[in-house]
Design an enzyme around this catalytic site. Sequence first.
Site, PDB file in Angstrom:
ATOM      1  CE  LYS A  53       6.609 -36.120  18.549  1.00 53.73           C
ATOM      2  NZ  LYS A  53       7.544 -35.014  19.882  1.00 53.73           N
ATOM      3  CD  GLN A  97      10.715 -35.482  21.149  1.00 54.45           C
ATOM      4  OE1 GLN A  97      10.600 -35.623  20.126  1.00 54.45           O
ATOM      5  NE2 GLN A  97      10.133 -35.208  22.254  1.00 54.45           N
ATOM      6  CG  ASP A 120       4.760 -30.321  20.762  1.00 50.69           C
ATOM      7  OD1 ASP A 120       3.823 -31.036  20.054  1.00 50.69           O
ATOM      8  OD2 ASP A 120       6.318 -30.301  20.586  1.00 50.69           O
TER       9      ASP A 120
END
Length: 299
Positions: A53, A97, A120
């Site tokens: 990322k 994460q 997200d």
Amino acid sequence: MTAQIIDGKALAKSLRVKFRERVEALRTAGVQPGLAVILVGDNPASKVYVGNKVKACADCGVASFHHSLAADAAEAEVLALIRRLNADAAVHGILVQLPLPPHIDVRRVIEAIDVNKDVDGFHLYNVGGLVVGNSIFPPCTPYGVELLLETTGIDVAGKNAVVVGASNIVGKPMALMLLQKEATVTVCHAKTRDLAQHTIIADILIVAAGKPGLIVPQMVRHGAIVIDVGINRLPDNSIVGDVDFEGVKMKASWIAPVPGGVGRMTVTMLIENTLRSAELRLGKGHGIGHEGWDAAVIP
Ligand code: NAP
């Protein structure tokens, strides 16, 4: 029939060219888009995902702010960091994460993220928004699948779409997004009886179960579009999806391989959502022109 390949790498590459132009436009308007990534603990797979990322950000000109916390970090410490990032104008997206260590309540952490920075798409607001088609940020993996489907030129409306896998991050949001596009949607999961009876009717088959070899040619309708989301590492270290690619490509009209299909798109859509967040903050629309998702910024 041999299926045409749905090339996720090529699509991701062309999207990233456009992203660089959008970053330039944002910079000209005085905004440097930025993504904050929080990693708790030292799970090796999570480290690789975070690294990818951060690399994608660099590739597109997006600033990244990497926050690593110890595996035994208190939940309060994670929440305090999120509150700081929520208030930081240089941060347009916040990503935690997953998975988090078991002593941390994932839902409490995700709900702490400002919905306008939830790139997200896991905050309950964005998840709920999928039901009515106005999430601010669609979750990255199904969003990537949706764009891959668009490259085939198929009109999803009225098609039989079968999603194998019903997780909160892939299967369920994927099903809702296909429903929003007026497909007739079936969702299968581990307790589904006679999986083949469902997959065989699919004009569009999306597979996200994490089971190598789950979908064999006999389960696929001639001419179906097959998108394999699965990522499985075999004992010989090779990566395969959930679909018997060699067999199924002889029946499908289009197929997204693993690797080379969905994987690269997921990270790319994270950048899309981050840029969109920065653009929304500036009061502009966003680049892809994603119909169905209304830009609603929560004050
Ligand atoms: P997950 O949370 O483990 O969910 C798997 C889903 O598949 C569950 O709903 C499960 O059913 C269902 N399932 C398991 N075995 C099945 C079977 N034999 N028949 C039908 N359904 C079955 O996994 P996930 O996070 O959704 O990920 C799924 C796969 O996609 C994994 O391989 C993952 O690595 C991959 N993935 C790829 C990307 C990417 O960027 N390409 C992103 C995310 C995930 P139950 O609900 O009944 O347990």
